[in-house]
Scaffold this motif. Sequence first.
Motif, PDB file in Angstrom:
ATOM      1  N   ALA A 199       0.830  -1.211   0.000  1.00 24.35           N
ATOM      2  CA  ALA A 199       0.000   0.000   0.000  1.00 24.35           C
ATOM      3  C   ALA A 199       0.860   1.256   0.000  1.00 24.35           C
ATOM      4  N   GLY A 228       2.220   1.868  -3.436  1.00 18.84           N
ATOM      5  CA  GLY A 228       1.190   2.436  -4.311  1.00 18.84           C
ATOM      6  C   GLY A 228       0.984   3.919  -4.058  1.00 18.84           C
ATOM      7  N   ARG A 241      -6.002   7.824  -1.123  1.00 19.48           N
ATOM      8  CA  ARG A 241      -5.536   6.458  -1.310  1.00 19.48           C
ATOM      9  C   ARG A 241      -4.770   5.965  -0.059  1.00 19.48           C
ATOM     10  N   GLY A 243      -5.747   2.791   2.348  1.00 17.57           N
ATOM     11  CA  GLY A 243      -4.830   1.683   2.663  1.00 17.57           C
ATOM     12  C   GLY A 243      -4.628   1.524   4.159  1.00 17.57           C
ATOM     13  N   VAL A 259      -5.405  -1.857   6.275  1.00 23.15           N
ATOM     14  CA  VAL A 259      -4.370  -2.535   7.062  1.00 23.15           C
ATOM     15  C   VAL A 259      -4.760  -2.580   8.537  1.00 23.15           C
TER      16      VAL A 259
END
Length: 679
Positions: free
Chosen positions: A23, A26, A41, A45, A49
Motif C-alpha cells: 500500500a 502504491g 488512497r 490503505g 491494514v
Amino acid sequence: MTGTIVFDPLLPWAAIWALALVAAVGVVLALWRGLSGWALRALAGLVLVAALTQPGYQIEDRAPLSDIVLMVVDESASQRLAERAGVTDEAAAALEAQLAARPGTELRRIPVGDGEGDAGTQLMTALSAAMAEEPRGRIAGIFLLSDGRLHDLERAPNLPAPMHLLLTGREDDWDRRLIVKNAPAFAILGEPVTLTLRIEDDGAAPATEMTTLNISVDGAEPQTFTLPIGEDLDLPITLPHGGLNVIQFTVPQAEGELTDRNNTALVQINGVRDRLRVLLVSGEPHAGGRTWRNLLKSDSSVDLVHFTILRPPEKQDGVPVTELSLIAFPTRELFLEKIEDFDLIIFDRYKRRGILPAIYLDNVRNYVEQGGAVLIAAGPDFASADSLYRSPLSEIVPAEPTARVVEEGFRPKVTDLGERHPVTAGLIGQETWGRWMRQIEVEPAGGDVVMSGAGDRPLLMLDRVGEGRVALLASDHAWLWNRGFEGGGPQLELLRRLAHWMMKEPELEEEALWAEPQGQTMRIIRRSLSGEVGAVTVTRPDGETEEVTLEEVSPGRFEALYEGPEIGLYRLSEGEEEAVVGLGPAAPREFEQTIASGAALEPVIDTMRGGVLRLEEGVPGIRSVSAGRPAAGRGWIGITPREAFETLDVTQTPILPAWLTLLLASALIVGAWLREGRR
C-alpha cells in the motif's frame, strides 16, 4: 478498572506488514505521478491494514492483592543462648504489629528449628520451601530473625524482594570453644594415635593466653593439662583396651563466655589389635594336623609360630640330630623368656614326651593366670598316662580325662548354656551338621560346657583362670567338618570365635554391657549367660538417672532403644557391668560458631540491597521503597510494594467494526476516484 488497546490480527504480522508495504508503494507511486487523490488512497490503505489487525478496546475489572512479607524466625539451639530467644520473640511481635498497621500487607511467620541429626540451622531450606508456596509477584520483603549462623547457604533462592537480617546476638558477646580436628574411628592397641586439638576464643574475648584442658577416658577421673589458646596441639593417646574407647575433652567454662556447650568434645575410638601372636604346638601327626595352621594362616592379622613334634627323643633311628633341622628350636626362649609375647597358645594333640620339661609347662600355667590364653585340642593322647593333664597344667584345665576314648559317630550339638554363650550362640543348622568319630571322655571340673558330643558328654569347655582363659576341645575330629564329611559344619566360624574369645575380643564376652550410638539414639545391649537381667541405669550428662528395661531378642542377648535428651557422655550400669557411651557428634555443628554475624548472608542480602541490623539497637521501622533503591538504613528496613492484582472480568470492544471498515474504505476509495476524475 483499566482499559487498554489490544490487537487480534486476522493474518500473521509478517503478511500484514507486507500488505502495508505494498500500500505504501502504491501511495508513493501515486504521489510521484502527481495524482491528486494520493492522500485519500493512503487513508484507504491505512484503514484496510488497520482492519486486518482487528484492534479492540479491552476493559479489565481488577481486584488488588495484598503484599506478602516472609518472616523467618530462627529457633535453633544457638538461638537459645543468653537472651536471644526473648529478644527474637519481642522483635517478631513488634514487626508483626508494624505490618498489621500497613494496609494491604500480609505476614507469613516461618519458624526454623534444629536440622535433623547434626544438620545445623537450615534457614535457606525453610525460606525456599515457604517461597514455593507463595506467588513470587506478591512477596514484598523477607525478614530473617537469627544469629546469622546457618549451614545451608548453598540453597539460598533467587530473591524477588529485599531480604534483611536482624541479628539477635550482642556485639560484646564472646565464646571459647574446643575443636577436635582429627579423630580416627579405629586405632591399634599399644600404639599411640595422634589427635589434633585447638582451643579458640571468638568474638570480643578478653586477652587470655592459657587455659586448662581435662581429659577423661571411659568416664574415669580426668587428667588436667595447661594449654595455649589459639594454637594447634598434637596429643598422642594410647588406647587402654580393645573395643570402644570413649575419650572426653573438657575446657572449663570461663566467666562471661556465651556458652559451655562447645567446651566439651567426645571422641569414640575402637581399639583393634595390630597383630595377634599365636604359638601352635602340634604333637603326633594326624589327619587334621593342618586344621589349626590353615585357620590361623588364613587370617592376615595373625603372626603364627608353629612348633611341631615330629620325632620324639626316645626314637633311636641313627639319624644325626644335625640332619633333622637347620636350627635348634628355641623352646627355652619361647616357653620361658618370650611367652608373654603371645596372645594364645594352642596344644594340638600334644602329649608329654620330654621335649617340654615340667618347668616350661608350669610357666604356661603361670602365663594363663596372669592373663594369657591356652587352647587344648585333645586326642587319644589326652586320655593316656602322658596326658597334658598329668602336668602342672592340670591346675588350669577345666576337665579331667577318664582315660576312656569313645570311638563312635556322633553329631556335635550346642548345649542350653551354649545357646547363650557368644562363642556358640547362633550356630545354625545343627540338624545337618556332619558327624565326628572320636571323643575323649572327660569329667568337668569347672567352667562352662557349651557343646556336647556322644551320649551328651562334654565336648567343648570354656573357663576363666585368674586373668586368663582356657578352652578344652575333647576331640581331634573338627577337621571332618573342614573336609565336608556328611555335609560338614561351621568349623571355621566356631574355631574363629573360640580363638577370638580366648584373646578377649570385647564382642565375645559372656557378661557384657555396651551401647551402639546413632545420633542421639543408642541401642543398649546386655549379654549374659543367665536367663534374666535387671534394668539398666542410665546416667545422663546432667547427672539425672533413669531405668531402662531390656527385652531378650535372642538367647543371652537383651536390647533396648534409648533416646538421649541431650548430647554428651552417658553412663550405663547393670549389676557389676558398666559402660560409657557418647551421644551426638564430637562437636555439635550448631555450637561450632555461636557469635552472631551477618558475614555469611551479606552476599545474598546485597543482591536486593537489603541490610543487616542488630536488634540490640532496637527494632527497626518498616518503610516502602521502590524496586532497585536502597532498602535499609539506620533504624529502618524497607519492603517493595508489588501492586499485584487479580483480574475478575474482561470486556473487549472492536474499535473498527466490519461495517465501519467497509464504509470508510469505500468512501475514501470513491473520493479519490472522483477527485482524480474531475481533474
